[in-house]
Structures are given as structure tokens and as C-alpha cells.
Design a protein around this motif. Structure first.
Motif, PDB file in Angstrom:
ATOM      1  N   ARG A  56       0.841  -1.202   0.000  1.00 39.78           N
ATOM      2  CA  ARG A  56       0.000   0.000   0.000  1.00 39.78           C
ATOM      3  C   ARG A  56       0.875   1.251   0.000  1.00 39.78           C
ATOM      4  O   ARG A  56       0.602   2.217  -0.728  1.00 39.78           O
ATOM      5  CB  ARG A  56      -0.946  -0.004   1.209  1.00 39.78           C
ATOM      6  N   GLU A  59       2.364   1.766  -3.395  1.00 37.96           N
ATOM      7  CA  GLU A  59       1.343   2.270  -4.311  1.00 37.96           C
ATOM      8  C   GLU A  59       1.170   3.785  -4.170  1.00 37.96           C
ATOM      9  O   GLU A  59       1.112   4.512  -5.162  1.00 37.96           O
ATOM     10  CB  GLU A  59       0.026   1.545  -4.046  1.00 37.96           C
ATOM     11  N   LEU A  62       4.395   5.522  -5.547  1.00 38.37           N
ATOM     12  CA  LEU A  62       4.433   5.487  -7.011  1.00 38.37           C
ATOM     13  C   LEU A  62       3.449   6.490  -7.606  1.00 38.37           C
ATOM     14  O   LEU A  62       3.792   7.220  -8.543  1.00 38.37           O
ATOM     15  CB  LEU A  62       4.133   4.071  -7.516  1.00 38.37           C
ATOM     16  N   LYS A  63       2.250   6.524  -7.067  1.00 34.65           N
ATOM     17  CA  LYS A  63       1.231   7.456  -7.563  1.00 34.65           C
ATOM     18  C   LYS A  63       1.695   8.905  -7.406  1.00 34.65           C
ATOM     19  O   LYS A  63       1.499   9.728  -8.303  1.00 34.65           O
ATOM     20  CB  LYS A  63      -0.089   7.231  -6.829  1.00 34.65           C
ATOM     21  N   SER A  67       3.581   7.362 -11.317  1.00 28.99           N
ATOM     22  CA  SER A  67       3.788   6.010 -11.814  1.00 28.99           C
ATOM     23  C   SER A  67       2.821   5.059 -11.124  1.00 28.99           C
ATOM     24  O   SER A  67       1.931   5.486 -10.381  1.00 28.99           O
ATOM     25  CB  SER A  67       5.253   5.587 -11.581  1.00 28.99           C
ATOM     26  N   ASP A  68       2.986   3.763 -11.374  1.00 30.68           N
ATOM     27  CA  ASP A  68       2.143   2.744 -10.757  1.00 30.68           C
ATOM     28  C   ASP A  68       2.839   1.395 -10.858  1.00 30.68           C
ATOM     29  O   ASP A  68       3.941   1.300 -11.406  1.00 30.68           O
ATOM     30  CB  ASP A  68       0.755   2.704 -11.396  1.00 30.68           C
ATOM     31  N   PHE A  69       2.199   0.360 -10.327  1.00 28.26           N
ATOM     32  CA  PHE A  69       2.827  -0.964 -10.318  1.00 28.26           C
ATOM     33  C   PHE A  69       3.096  -1.507 -11.718  1.00 28.26           C
ATOM     34  O   PHE A  69       4.038  -2.272 -11.908  1.00 28.26           O
ATOM     35  CB  PHE A  69       1.995  -1.958  -9.512  1.00 28.26           C
ATOM     36  N   ARG A  71       4.383  -0.018 -14.040  1.00 25.26           N
ATOM     37  CA  ARG A  71       5.613   0.595 -14.538  1.00 25.26           C
ATOM     38  C   ARG A  71       6.818   0.314 -13.647  1.00 25.26           C
ATOM     39  O   ARG A  71       7.878   0.906 -13.817  1.00 25.26           O
ATOM     40  CB  ARG A  71       5.402   2.099 -14.683  1.00 25.26           C
ATOM     41  N   TYR A  95      -0.628  -7.504  -6.591  1.00 21.51           N
ATOM     42  CA  TYR A  95      -0.341  -6.139  -7.021  1.00 21.51           C
ATOM     43  C   TYR A  95       0.347  -6.053  -8.385  1.00 21.51           C
ATOM     44  O   TYR A  95       0.227  -5.037  -9.066  1.00 21.51           O
ATOM     45  CB  TYR A  95       0.549  -5.432  -5.994  1.00 21.51           C
ATOM     46  N   ALA A 125      10.867   2.446 -10.843  1.00 21.98           N
ATOM     47  CA  ALA A 125       9.778   2.469 -11.815  1.00 21.98           C
ATOM     48  C   ALA A 125      10.085   3.534 -12.851  1.00 21.98           C
ATOM     49  O   ALA A 125      11.068   4.266 -12.737  1.00 21.98           O
ATOM     50  CB  ALA A 125       8.451   2.768 -11.116  1.00 21.98           C
TER      51      ALA A 125
END
Length: 127
Positions: A56, A59, A62-63, A67-69, A71, A95, A125
Motif C-alpha cells: 500500500r 502504491e 508510485l502514484k 507512476s504505478d505498479f 511501470r 499487485y 519504476a
């Protein structure tokens, strides 16, 4: 991104790619530990809940960087107890995309910054 899960001549993998090539802006996420947004340790003596909190946190980080998972190109995982490996893999697989997993390293460590922590994960990422 290009994922090379198992190039010829390399051993089998379990949820990661041996090689990921990419271009773009790189995002480096510091090692995330099982703490909530208030700085409280989560999941004491519960490796699954600790691992979920770490994902979490990843996540959110990254956001924040755009970015996100999907990437993530590389994870580095630190576990204090290799008996937690199956739990880590279970949560990780919730995830990450099984068809294009990131490169990954896993290290068993004697301890983390807080003796109650069982897992820490850092990520690279792209945007």
C-alpha cells in the motif's frame, strides 16, 4: 519496457523477470516498511498484513511520482525470515502483472530499523 522473464540459459523464475529494459524518467522509491500514514507499525507478528501495508505504501509513493505498479521495473525485497517468502509472493502477485513482472532481488536480513518489522521493499519504476 521490455520484460525478459527467462532468457535462454538462465534458471527458472517465480514471479519476476531476469531482465527488464526500459526508457523514460526513472522513479526511485525508498524502502517502504509496514507503517501507516500516522507512523504506526502495522501487523505486528503478522507477515501478511505487514507485506500488504508495504505494498500500500509503495502504491501511494508510485502514484505521487506519476507512476504505478505496471511501470515498476525492479523490486528489492528485504525479509527477516525466509519463512515469510510464500506470504510475500502471495501479496506481491495481487499487485503485480504476472505476464510482465519486474526484475527482483530478495535478501534475508538479520533485522530492519524496527525489530517488529519483517519486510521492507524498495522499487524502481518509470513514468
Amino acid at each position: 519496457m521490455n520484460h525478459f522473464q527467462r532468457p535462454d540459459g538462465l534458471p527458472p523464475v517465480n514471479g519476476y523477470s531476469h531482465v527488464v529494459s526500459f526508457s523514460g524518467t526513472v522513479v526511485a522509491v525508498s524502502g517502504q516498511v509496514p507503517m501507516d500514514e500516522h507512523g504506526r507499525a502495522v501487523g505486528i507478528d503478522d507477515p501478511e498484513e505487514q507485506t500488504r501495508q508495504v505494498f500500500r505504501n509503495l502504491e501511494v509513493a508510485l502514484k505521487a511520482a506519476g507512476s504505478d505498479f505496471a511501470r515498476v521495473v525492479k523490486l528489492t525485497v528485504y525479509l527477516t525470515d525466509l519463512d515469510d517468502l510464500a506470504v510475500f509472493r502471495k501479496v506481491r502477485d495481487e499487485y503485480l502483472d504476472h505476464s510482465a513482472p519486474p526484475a527482483s532481488s530478495l535478501v534475508q536480513v538479520k533485522g530492519l530499523i524496527n525489530p517488529a518489522f519483517r519486510v521492507e521493499i524498495e522499487a524502481l519504476a518509470v513514468i
